[in-house]
Write an enzyme that holds these catalytic residues in place. Structure first.
Site, PDB file in Angstrom:
ATOM      1  N   CYS A   3       0.838  -1.205   0.000  1.00 13.41           N
ATOM      2  CA  CYS A   3       0.000   0.000   0.000  1.00 13.41           C
ATOM      3  C   CYS A   3       0.877   1.261   0.000  1.00 13.41           C
ATOM      4  O   CYS A   3       1.700   1.454   0.895  1.00 13.41           O
ATOM      5  CB  CYS A   3      -0.923  -0.022   1.213  1.00 13.41           C
ATOM      6  SG  CYS A   3      -1.809   1.529   1.446  1.00 13.41           S
ATOM      7  N   CYS A   6       0.614   3.405   3.167  1.00 12.45           N
ATOM      8  CA  CYS A   6       1.347   2.788   4.288  1.00 12.45           C
ATOM      9  C   CYS A   6       2.842   3.051   4.128  1.00 12.45           C
ATOM     10  O   CYS A   6       3.546   3.281   5.123  1.00 12.45           O
ATOM     11  CB  CYS A   6       1.078   1.290   4.359  1.00 12.45           C
ATOM     12  SG  CYS A   6      -0.520   0.871   5.090  1.00 12.45           S
ATOM     13  N   GLY A  92     -14.762   6.340  -7.726  1.00 15.04           N
ATOM     14  CA  GLY A  92     -13.447   6.501  -8.355  1.00 15.04           C
ATOM     15  C   GLY A  92     -12.294   6.361  -7.385  1.00 15.04           C
ATOM     16  O   GLY A  92     -11.208   6.894  -7.628  1.00 15.04           O
ATOM     17  N   HIS A  97      -6.710   2.843   0.910  1.00 11.73           N
ATOM     18  CA  HIS A  97      -6.305   3.178   2.288  1.00 11.73           C
ATOM     19  C   HIS A  97      -7.064   4.471   2.548  1.00 11.73           C
ATOM     20  O   HIS A  97      -6.775   5.491   1.911  1.00 11.73           O
ATOM     21  CB  HIS A  97      -4.784   3.355   2.347  1.00 11.73           C
ATOM     22  CG  HIS A  97      -4.220   3.720   3.687  1.00 11.73           C
ATOM     23  ND1 HIS A  97      -3.043   3.194   4.184  1.00 11.73           N
ATOM     24  CD2 HIS A  97      -4.652   4.584   4.636  1.00 11.73           C
ATOM     25  CE1 HIS A  97      -2.782   3.713   5.374  1.00 11.73           C
ATOM     26  NE2 HIS A  97      -3.750   4.573   5.669  1.00 11.73           N
ATOM     27  N   HIS A  99      -8.797   7.829   3.084  1.00  8.90           N
ATOM     28  CA  HIS A  99      -8.199   9.170   3.167  1.00  8.90           C
ATOM     29  C   HIS A  99      -9.245  10.216   2.813  1.00  8.90           C
ATOM     30  O   HIS A  99     -10.167   9.951   2.050  1.00  8.90           O
ATOM     31  CB  HIS A  99      -7.007   9.282   2.208  1.00  8.90           C
ATOM     32  CG  HIS A  99      -7.334   8.902   0.794  1.00  8.90           C
ATOM     33  ND1 HIS A  99      -7.390   7.588   0.381  1.00  8.90           N
ATOM     34  CD2 HIS A  99      -7.664   9.646  -0.275  1.00  8.90           C
ATOM     35  CE1 HIS A  99      -7.725   7.548  -0.895  1.00  8.90           C
ATOM     36  NE2 HIS A  99      -7.909   8.794  -1.325  1.00  8.90           N
ATOM     37  N   HIS A 101      -9.709  14.034   1.141  1.00  4.82           N
ATOM     38  CA  HIS A 101      -9.093  15.093   0.346  1.00  4.82           C
ATOM     39  C   HIS A 101      -9.582  16.435   0.893  1.00  4.82           C
ATOM     40  O   HIS A 101     -10.793  16.622   1.059  1.00  4.82           O
ATOM     41  CB  HIS A 101      -9.559  15.034  -1.114  1.00  4.82           C
ATOM     42  CG  HIS A 101      -9.232  13.768  -1.846  1.00  4.82           C
ATOM     43  ND1 HIS A 101      -8.326  13.721  -2.874  1.00  4.82           N
ATOM     44  CD2 HIS A 101      -9.716  12.499  -1.716  1.00  4.82           C
ATOM     45  CE1 HIS A 101      -8.261  12.489  -3.360  1.00  4.82           C
ATOM     46  NE2 HIS A 101      -9.092  11.723  -2.674  1.00  4.82           N
TER      47      HIS A 101
END
Ligand code: 5GP
Ligand code: ZN
Length: 112
Positions: A3, A6, A92, A97, A99, A101
């Site tokens: 990942c 990571c 999309g 992982h 997150h 934006h």
């Protein structure tokens, strides 16, 4: 460790880090869509929104305080910003992982 986020958390891959807390790291998106485009990423590999609650309420407070701090630092708290979590294929999502934006610094069109 496959990942990419990571690997950024571990320091193996470089990123333009904006802020860091106990549970989160925030760095600039490599392909920004606006003057400010920062990703807020839990240090733990979390793969779905429901799993975010495993971090506990204090960590979630920490995350929203971090987002506010970044907005102030980037000078977009007043002008506004969009906070996006893409989850799954139809949204999309590229990186599995979780997150958020933070996107701001210009007028952003409506979703759709
Ligand atoms: P998603 O579509 O999964 O919500 O967003 C993934 C985001 O991560 C994209 O906006 C993409 O530009 C960004 N990204 C992908 N790989 C990297 C990387 O190695 N470093 C950084 N800083 N951003 C990345
Ligand atoms: Zn990960």
């Amino acid at each position: 460790m496959a990942c990419i986020f990571c690997r950024i958390v571990s320091g193996e891959v470089n990123a333009d880090i904006v802020e860091e807390t106990n549970n989160f790291i925030a760095f600039r998106d490599v392909n920004p869509v606006a003057p400010t485009h920062v990703l807020v990423v839990p240090k733990q590999h979390i793969d779905s929104p429901i799993s975010l609650q495993a971090l506990g309420g204090e960590a979630l407070q920490e995350m929203f305080q971090l987002i506010d701090k970044i907005a102030k630092k980037e000078n977009i708290k007043k002008s506004g910003y969009r906070l996006i979590l893409n989850n799954g294929n139809d949204a999309g999502q590229e990186i599995n992982h979780l997150h958020f934006h933070i996107i701001g610094g210009r007028k952003i069109g409506r979703l759709g």
